[in-house]
Scaffold this motif. Structure first.
Motif, short mmCIF file in Angstrom:
data_model
loop_
_atom_site.label_atom_id
_atom_site.label_comp_id
_atom_site.label_asym_id
_atom_site.label_seq_id
_atom_site.Cartn_x
_atom_site.Cartn_y
_atom_site.Cartn_z
N PRO A 90 -0.57 -15.27 1.50
CA PRO A 90 -1.97 -15.21 1.91
C PRO A 90 -2.10 -14.27 3.11
O PRO A 90 -1.17 -14.15 3.92
CB PRO A 90 -2.29 -16.65 2.30
CG PRO A 90 -1.25 -17.48 1.63
CD PRO A 90 -0.01 -16.62 1.58
N ALA A 91 -3.20 -13.56 3.20
CA ALA A 91 -3.38 -12.62 4.31
C ALA A 91 -3.11 -13.32 5.64
O ALA A 91 -3.56 -14.43 5.88
CB ALA A 91 -4.80 -12.06 4.29
N PHE A 92 -2.34 -12.65 6.49
CA PHE A 92 -1.94 -13.29 7.75
C PHE A 92 -2.66 -12.68 8.96
O PHE A 92 -2.46 -13.12 10.08
CB PHE A 92 -0.43 -13.21 7.95
CG PHE A 92 0.17 -11.84 7.80
CD1 PHE A 92 0.21 -10.96 8.86
CD2 PHE A 92 0.70 -11.44 6.58
CE1 PHE A 92 0.76 -9.71 8.73
CE2 PHE A 92 1.26 -10.17 6.44
CZ PHE A 92 1.29 -9.31 7.51
N LEU A 93 -3.51 -11.66 8.73
CA LEU A 93 -4.28 -11.10 9.83
C LEU A 93 -5.66 -11.75 9.87
O LEU A 93 -6.21 -12.12 8.83
CB LEU A 93 -4.40 -9.58 9.66
CG LEU A 93 -3.07 -8.81 9.70
CD1 LEU A 93 -3.32 -7.32 9.54
CD2 LEU A 93 -2.30 -9.08 10.99
N MET A 112 -6.50 -7.31 1.33
CA MET A 112 -5.14 -6.81 1.52
C MET A 112 -4.85 -6.46 2.98
O MET A 112 -4.05 -5.58 3.29
CB MET A 112 -4.88 -5.59 0.64
CG MET A 112 -5.02 -5.85 -0.85
SD MET A 112 -3.64 -6.77 -1.58
CE MET A 112 -2.49 -5.45 -1.86
N ASP A 113 -5.54 -7.16 3.91
CA ASP A 113 -5.35 -6.95 5.35
C ASP A 113 -5.74 -5.55 5.82
O ASP A 113 -5.21 -5.03 6.81
CB ASP A 113 -3.90 -7.26 5.76
CG ASP A 113 -3.70 -8.75 6.00
OD1 ASP A 113 -4.68 -9.44 6.30
OD2 ASP A 113 -2.55 -9.22 5.86
N TYR A 122 -5.05 -12.52 -0.77
CA TYR A 122 -3.60 -12.44 -0.94
C TYR A 122 -3.17 -11.00 -0.70
O TYR A 122 -3.94 -10.05 -0.87
CB TYR A 122 -3.20 -12.85 -2.36
CG TYR A 122 -3.24 -14.33 -2.62
CD1 TYR A 122 -2.27 -15.16 -2.08
CD2 TYR A 122 -4.24 -14.89 -3.40
CE1 TYR A 122 -2.28 -16.53 -2.31
CE2 TYR A 122 -4.27 -16.26 -3.65
CZ TYR A 122 -3.30 -17.08 -3.09
OH TYR A 122 -3.32 -18.42 -3.32
N THR A 123 -1.91 -10.84 -0.35
CA THR A 123 -1.35 -9.50 -0.22
C THR A 123 0.10 -9.51 -0.67
O THR A 123 0.79 -10.54 -0.57
CB THR A 123 -1.45 -8.98 1.23
OG1 THR A 123 -1.05 -7.61 1.27
CG2 THR A 123 -0.59 -9.78 2.18
N ALA A 131 2.00 -5.00 8.37
CA ALA A 131 1.11 -4.59 9.46
C ALA A 131 1.84 -4.84 10.76
O ALA A 131 2.50 -5.87 10.93
CB ALA A 131 -0.20 -5.35 9.42
N THR A 132 1.72 -3.90 11.66
CA THR A 132 2.30 -4.07 12.98
C THR A 132 1.48 -3.28 13.99
O THR A 132 0.77 -2.34 13.63
CB THR A 132 3.78 -3.61 13.01
OG1 THR A 132 4.36 -3.96 14.26
CG2 THR A 132 3.89 -2.12 12.81
N SER A 133 1.57 -3.67 15.23
CA SER A 133 0.89 -2.93 16.29
C SER A 133 1.67 -1.66 16.61
O SER A 133 2.91 -1.66 16.59
CB SER A 133 0.79 -3.78 17.56
OG SER A 133 0.07 -4.97 17.32
N ILE A 134 0.96 -0.60 16.89
CA ILE A 134 1.66 0.62 17.28
C ILE A 134 1.89 0.67 18.79
O ILE A 134 2.52 1.60 19.29
CB ILE A 134 0.89 1.88 16.80
CG1 ILE A 134 -0.53 1.91 17.35
CG2 ILE A 134 0.89 1.95 15.29
CD1 ILE A 134 -1.30 3.17 16.96
#
Length: 456
Positions: free
Chosen positions: A267-270, A278-279, A305-306, A322-325
Motif C-alpha cells: 500500500p502507498a506509504f507516502l 503510485m506515490d 497500491y504501488t 521514493a526518497t528525499s534528495i
C-alpha cells in the motif's frame, strides 16, 4: 576448454555431465525443504549451462524504445555474455544483430551508441546494412562475384518484441511469444508504465559498473527480498533519508507470477495529503489517464497500491521507490530498470536505467532522476549496501568446505515459520501473500532456474 564429460552430455558446450545432473536433482529436492547449496553462486559448469540453457531460451530485456527513437539509432547490448547491436533500421523496425562479422568474427560496431545506415567490419571491410543484410565487400567484383548475399548477413535474434516500451529478444525461434512469456506480468507492467499515452523514457544512458558477485543474487533479491531492508539499509535512517526503515517494509507483500517472475507490492506509504496514485505528486498524477484500464487495474491504482520491485525471469528487475534528495525534504518517487548481466560465475555487470515520465513537469523529472541516482547508481546509498553483502556468494560458492554440505536457508514462510499466508481477496493476477516475511517468490525463481538447467 569443454571437458570430455561435458561433451558426453546432451550437446557439448553447455551440456551437463552426470554428476551435475545429479546435483540439479538434489537442488530441486532441497528447494522443497527451503534450502539451497551455495554451489549455485559460483560454479563454472553451471555458468556455462546458464548461458546455453537460460539465456538462449528465455526472453531477455535488451533496452527501452526511447533509446533508439530514429532510424539508424543503435546501442550495444548483451544477452548472456554475447554482444549485440540493438538498432532501428531504415524502415523503422527494431533489429538485434550479433556484433560479429560472419567473415572472420571481428566486431563490426565499436561504439557504444550512435546512428548509422551501415556497419563496416574493420578487418576485411565487409559491409552490412543496419537491417543486418550483407551489402558488399572490397573488390567484390573480383573476390566475390558469385556470393549469395542473402546467406551472409549478420546473425539476427529470431524473436524481438516490446511491451510498454521495454524491448526484449529471444534467441530461440521456437519460443512462445513475448506476451505469453510475460503472462500476468503484463497487468503490472500496464499499471507501472501505461499511466499516460506518452509513457516513460530512459533518462540518459544506463549506468554500468562491475559487481564482484553472482548475477543471480541481484535477480533473486528483487523478486521478493524485502526482509533485508531493515538491516542492510539501516544507514538510510541514520542519515535522515528514510525516517523509519523498519516501518517502510511492514506493509509489503509478495505476488508470485508463473514463469519465475515475481513482485513486491505495498500500500502507498507516502502521505495522501501530498501524494496520489503510485506515490506520485499531483503535478504528475494530473497527467495520468485511467480510462483504458480494466476495473481491477483501476481499483489497484485508486487504492494507492504501488509496486516496490519486480524481477522478470531471468535477469531484468525494477525498483520503484521514493526518497528525499536532502534531509528534511519531501520524498521524491523514482523508477529504475535494473539488469544483472553475467560476466562469469564470480562477477556481473549491473546496468541501471533511471526512467522519467514524458508528460511530467521538468522540475519533477529532474528531482526524480536525482533521487534515483542517490539511491541506485554506482554511488547510490542503497546500492553500496546491497553490492557489499552479495559478495559473500562467490566466496562461499567456491569454498571446498562449504560445498560439502552447507545449505543456505530459504525457509521463511514455510511450515508456519511466519504469518505468511495466501491473500485470498487480492484484486490483481498472480498469487499474493499477506506479508513479505516469506520466500515463496525467491523459491519459485530458483525452481525455474533449476528446471531450465535440468531440461534435456
Amino acid at each position: 576448454m569443454v571437458s570430455a564429460d561435458q561433451q558426453a552430455g546432451t550437446g557439448g558446450y553447455g551440456s551437463l555431465n552426470g554428476s551435475m545432473q545429479t546435483f540439479l536433482a538434489e537442488v530441486q529436492k532441497d528447494l522443497e525443504q527451503g534450502v539451497l547449496s551455495p554451489r549455485v553462486l559460483n560454479d563454472p559448469e553451471l555458468h556455462r549451462a546458464e548461458l546455453d540453457r537460460i539465456f538462449t531460451k528465455c526472453w531477455v530485456f535488451v533496452g527501452h524504445v526511447s533509446e533508439i527513437p530514429q532510424p539508424g539509432d543503435y546501442v550495444l547490448r548483451y544477452i548472456g555474455e554475447d554482444q549485440f547491436i540493438l538498432v532501428r533500421d531504415e524502415q523503422g523496425e527494431i533489429q538485434l544483430l550479433m556484433n560479429n562479422c560472419v567473415h572472420r568474427a571481428s566486431p563490426v560496431c565499436r561504439a557504444e551508441k550512435g546512428n548509422t545506415s551501415h556497419f563496416r567490419c574493420p578487418y576485411h571491410g565487409w559491409i552490412y546494412k543496419n537491417s543486418g543484410e550483407w551489402n558488399g565487400a572490397p573488390f567484390r567484383a573480383k573476390a566475390y562475384r558469385k556470393i549469395d548475399a542473402s546467406r551472409w548477413g549478420l546473425r539476427k535474434a529470431p524473436r524481438v518484441d516490446s511491451y510498454q516500451g521495454l524491448i526484449f529478444a529471444c534467441l530461440d525461434p521456437d519460443a512462445v511469444s513475448l506476451r505469453e512469456y510475460l503472462g500476468d506480468m503484463c497487468w503490472y507492467l500496464d499499471v507501472l508504465f501505461g499511466l499516460n499515452e506518452q509513457g516513460m523514457r530512459a533518462a540518459g544512458d544506463p549506468h554500468r559498473w562491475v559487481v564482484p558477485a553472482n548475477w543471480k543474487s541481484g535477480a533473486e533479491n528483487f523478486v521478493g527480498d524485502a526482509y533485508h531492508v531493515q538491516s542492510a539499509h539501516r544507514s538510510l535512517e541514520d542519515i535522515g533519508l528514510i525516517p523509519d526503515i523498519s516501518g517502510s517494509v511492514t506493509g509489503n507483500f509478495h505476488v508470485a507470477i508463473e514463469g519465475g517472475h515475481g513482485l513486491i507490492v505495498t500500500p502507498a506509504f507516502l502521505p495522501e495529503s501530498h501524494y496520489g496514485i503510485m506515490d506520485y505528486p499531483p503535478e504528475v498524477t494530473s497527467t495520468f489517464d485511467l480510462s483504458g484500464f480494466s476495473p481491477d487495474q483501476r481499483e489497484f491504482l485508486e487504492s494507492r497500491y504501488t509496486v516496490v520491485g519486480f524481477t522478470i525471469f531471468p535477469n531484468l528487475s525494477l525498483i520503484k521507490a521514493a526518497t528525499s534528495i536532502a534531509p528534511g525534504r519531501l520524498p521524491v518517487s523514482f523508477t529504475c530498470l535494473r539488469q544483472w548481466q553475467p560476466r562469469g560465475p564470480e562477477e556481473f555487470e549491473l546496468w541501471n536505467w533511471p526512467l522519467v515520465w514524458n508528460a511530467a513537469p521538468q522540475e519533477f523529472n529532474e528531482a526524480s532522476y536525482q533521487a534515483s541516482v542517490l539511491g541506485f547508481s554506482p554511488s547510490g546509498v542503497f546500492e553500496q549496501d546491497d553490492t557489499v553483502v552479495w559478495r559473500g556468494g562467490p566466496m562461499v560458492g567456491r569454498s571446498p568446505f562449504a560445498r560439502k554440505d552447507m545449505k543456505l536457508n530459504f525457509q521463511m514462510g514455510l511450515d508456519g515459520m511466519s504469518e505468511y499466508e495466501p491473500q485470498t481477496d487480492w484484486i490483481g493476477p498472480g498469487e499474493a501473500s499477506t506479508t513479505a516475511f516469506g520466500e515463496r517468490n525467491q523459491l519459485r525463481w530458483w525452481r525455474r532456474w533449476s528446471e531450465l538447467l535440468a531440461k534435456s
